[in-house]
Design a protein around this motif. Structure first.
Motif, PDB file in Angstrom:
ATOM      1  N   VAL A  92      61.752  10.966 -16.297  1.00  0.00           N
ATOM      2  CA  VAL A  92      60.955  11.175 -17.508  1.00  0.00           C
ATOM      3  C   VAL A  92      61.681  12.091 -18.490  1.00  0.00           C
ATOM      4  CG1 VAL A  92      58.803  12.123 -18.410  1.00  0.00           C
ATOM      5  CG2 VAL A  92      58.777  10.808 -16.284  1.00  0.00           C
ATOM      6  N   CYS A  93      61.854  11.597 -19.726  1.00  0.00           N
ATOM      7  CA  CYS A  93      62.341  12.438 -20.820  1.00  0.00           C
ATOM      8  C   CYS A  93      61.287  12.406 -21.920  1.00  0.00           C
ATOM      9  CB  CYS A  93      63.723  11.991 -21.296  1.00  0.00           C
ATOM     10  SG  CYS A  93      63.799  10.301 -21.959  1.00  0.00           S
ATOM     11  N   LEU A  94      61.663  12.686 -23.147  1.00  0.00           N
ATOM     12  CA  LEU A  94      60.664  12.709 -24.223  1.00  0.00           C
ATOM     13  C   LEU A  94      60.348  11.297 -24.726  1.00  0.00           C
ATOM     14  CD1 LEU A  94      58.930  14.166 -26.359  1.00  0.00           C
ATOM     15  CD2 LEU A  94      61.006  14.455 -27.721  1.00  0.00           C
ATOM     16  N   GLY A  95      61.403  10.576 -25.145  1.00  0.00           N
ATOM     17  CA  GLY A  95      61.155   9.307 -25.827  1.00  0.00           C
ATOM     18  C   GLY A  95      61.353   8.060 -24.990  1.00  0.00           C
ATOM     19  N   ASN A  96      61.994   8.230 -23.807  1.00  0.00           N
ATOM     20  CA  ASN A  96      62.351   7.100 -22.931  1.00  0.00           C
ATOM     21  C   ASN A  96      63.249   6.090 -23.657  1.00  0.00           C
ATOM     22  OD1 ASN A  96      60.719   4.362 -21.171  1.00  0.00           O
ATOM     23  ND2 ASN A  96      62.365   5.653 -20.424  1.00  0.00           N
ATOM     24  N   ILE A  97      64.110   6.618 -24.536  1.00  0.00           N
ATOM     25  CA  ILE A  97      65.085   5.734 -25.180  1.00  0.00           C
ATOM     26  C   ILE A  97      66.530   6.236 -25.008  1.00  0.00           C
ATOM     27  CG2 ILE A  97      63.498   4.732 -26.873  1.00  0.00           C
ATOM     28  CD1 ILE A  97      64.701   6.647 -28.966  1.00  0.00           C
ATOM     29  N   CYS A  98      66.706   7.478 -24.576  1.00  0.00           N
ATOM     30  CA  CYS A  98      68.075   8.013 -24.429  1.00  0.00           C
ATOM     31  C   CYS A  98      68.386   8.408 -22.980  1.00  0.00           C
ATOM     32  CB  CYS A  98      68.281   9.226 -25.337  1.00  0.00           C
ATOM     33  SG  CYS A  98      68.083   8.882 -27.092  1.00  0.00           S
ATOM     34  N   ARG A  99      67.828   9.552 -22.551  1.00  0.00           N
ATOM     35  CA  ARG A  99      68.262  10.117 -21.277  1.00  0.00           C
ATOM     36  C   ARG A  99      67.668   9.424 -20.053  1.00  0.00           C
ATOM     37  NH1 ARG A  99      66.276  15.915 -22.680  1.00  0.00           N
ATOM     38  NH2 ARG A  99      64.846  14.589 -23.861  1.00  0.00           N
ATOM     39  N   SER A 100      66.349   9.220 -20.036  1.00  0.00           N
ATOM     40  CA  SER A 100      65.747   8.660 -18.808  1.00  0.00           C
ATOM     41  C   SER A 100      66.158   7.201 -18.561  1.00  0.00           C
ATOM     42  CB  SER A 100      64.227   8.846 -18.759  1.00  0.00           C
ATOM     43  OG  SER A 100      63.576   8.194 -19.813  1.00  0.00           O
TER      44      SER A 100
ATOM     45  N   ILE B 156      70.757  17.869 -21.671  1.00  0.00           N
ATOM     46  CA  ILE B 156      70.544  18.162 -23.089  1.00  0.00           C
ATOM     47  C   ILE B 156      70.177  16.884 -23.845  1.00  0.00           C
ATOM     48  CG2 ILE B 156      71.599  19.125 -25.180  1.00  0.00           C
ATOM     49  CD1 ILE B 156      71.314  21.196 -22.925  1.00  0.00           C
ATOM     50  N   ASP B 157      69.166  17.000 -24.713  1.00  0.00           N
ATOM     51  CA  ASP B 157      68.722  15.870 -25.522  1.00  0.00           C
ATOM     52  C   ASP B 157      69.826  15.471 -26.512  1.00  0.00           C
ATOM     53  OD1 ASP B 157      67.462  14.082 -27.140  1.00  0.00           O
ATOM     54  OD2 ASP B 157      65.748  15.371 -27.600  1.00  0.00           O
ATOM     55  N   PRO B 158      70.375  14.258 -26.382  1.00  0.00           N
ATOM     56  CA  PRO B 158      71.488  13.857 -27.256  1.00  0.00           C
ATOM     57  C   PRO B 158      71.023  13.166 -28.541  1.00  0.00           C
ATOM     58  CG  PRO B 158      71.160  12.191 -25.580  1.00  0.00           C
ATOM     59  CD  PRO B 158      70.071  13.225 -25.369  1.00  0.00           C
ATOM     60  N   TYR B 159      69.714  13.051 -28.732  1.00  0.00           N
ATOM     61  CA  TYR B 159      69.166  12.197 -29.805  1.00  0.00           C
ATOM     62  C   TYR B 159      69.679  12.600 -31.176  1.00  0.00           C
ATOM     63  CZ  TYR B 159      65.591   9.632 -32.470  1.00  0.00           C
ATOM     64  OH  TYR B 159      64.929   8.794 -33.333  1.00  0.00           O
ATOM     65  N   TYR B 160      69.731  13.914 -31.457  1.00  0.00           N
ATOM     66  CA  TYR B 160      70.136  14.374 -32.795  1.00  0.00           C
ATOM     67  C   TYR B 160      71.618  14.718 -32.875  1.00  0.00           C
ATOM     68  CZ  TYR B 160      65.184  14.461 -33.778  1.00  0.00           C
ATOM     69  OH  TYR B 160      63.877  14.089 -33.956  1.00  0.00           O
ATOM     70  N   GLY B 161      72.360  14.468 -31.795  1.00  0.00           N
ATOM     71  CA  GLY B 161      73.776  14.825 -31.787  1.00  0.00           C
ATOM     72  C   GLY B 161      74.676  13.616 -31.972  1.00  0.00           C
TER      73      GLY B 161
ATOM     74  N   VAL C 151      55.797   7.618 -28.675  1.00  0.00           N
ATOM     75  CA  VAL C 151      56.120   7.213 -30.060  1.00  0.00           C
ATOM     76  C   VAL C 151      57.141   6.076 -30.120  1.00  0.00           C
ATOM     77  CG1 VAL C 151      55.505   9.363 -31.222  1.00  0.00           C
ATOM     78  CG2 VAL C 151      57.825   9.039 -30.403  1.00  0.00           C
ATOM     79  N   HIS C 152      57.971   5.952 -29.092  1.00  0.00           N
ATOM     80  CA  HIS C 152      58.958   4.861 -29.087  1.00  0.00           C
ATOM     81  C   HIS C 152      58.562   3.711 -28.156  1.00  0.00           C
ATOM     82  CE1 HIS C 152      61.924   6.918 -31.583  1.00  0.00           C
ATOM     83  NE2 HIS C 152      61.623   8.014 -30.919  1.00  0.00           N
ATOM     84  N   ALA C 153      57.325   3.743 -27.663  1.00  0.00           N
ATOM     85  CA  ALA C 153      56.886   2.723 -26.693  1.00  0.00           C
ATOM     86  C   ALA C 153      57.118   1.316 -27.243  1.00  0.00           C
ATOM     87  CB  ALA C 153      55.412   2.927 -26.352  1.00  0.00           C
TER      88      ALA C 153
END
Ligand code: 4NP
Length: 154
Positions: free
Chosen positions: A9-17, A124-129, A45-47
């Motif tokens: 489980v991460c925040l958006g389920n589009i990057c890390r998880s 680390i959340d890579p979404y904004y990097g 939000v990204h479901a």
């Protein structure tokens, strides 16, 4: 509960998880371990969306097709169905603990707590990097996948 089942489980389920799910699936197949593996986000939000294109590209570098992934939010049933739920960072773990129903039977933990030299650390959340962040996230989830399979087989 599904025996030997792991949810990331991460925040958006589009990057890390999704990367963690893919890394563990590859490691379990390589080691011949039967495992039920899935991933979800604390936020919906990204479901329904596919994985982030940078995550798809990173998975592809490791021979894994992430294009069929569809994001979803964590549900109360997840806490009953999965034996282990691993949060990718501390906020995800706090949010999971807050949303866990009383009937939860899953063991909740921080993913990198499975890696002796990385205890207490977050993926680390890579979404904004930049793309480097996705390569680092892959390295983190891949080493954790090796430790999880080793534990489950031991
Ligand atoms: P993830 O990355 O939690 O690893 O899937 C993120 C995805 C989306 C957002 C943040 C992080 N967002 O703010 O939309």
């Amino acid at each position: 509960m599904i025996q030997r089942s792991v949810l990331f489980v991460c925040l958006g389920n589009i990057c890390r998880s999704p990367l963690a799910e893919a890394a563990l699936r590859a490691e379990a197949v390589a080691q011949g371990l039967a495992l039920t593996i899935d991933s979800a986000g604390t936020s919906g939000v990204h479901a329904g969306e596919g994985a982030d294109p940078r995550a798809i590209a990173e998975a592809k570098r490791h021979g894994i097709d992430l294009t069929t992934h569809r994001a979803r939010a964590v549900s109360h049933d997840d806490f009953v169905h999965f034996g282990h739920i691993y949060a990718l960072d501390h906020k995800n773990l706090r949010d999971l603990r807050a949303m866990a129903p009383g009937r939860s039977s899953a063991k909740l933990g921080l993913l990198l707590d499975t890696v002796p030299l990385r205890i207490g650390q977050a993926v680390i959340d890579p979404y904004y990097g930049d793309a480097d962040g996705f390569a680092r996230a892959w390295d983190d989830v891949a080493i954790a996948a090796r430790h999880i399979v080793h534990r489950l087989m031991g």
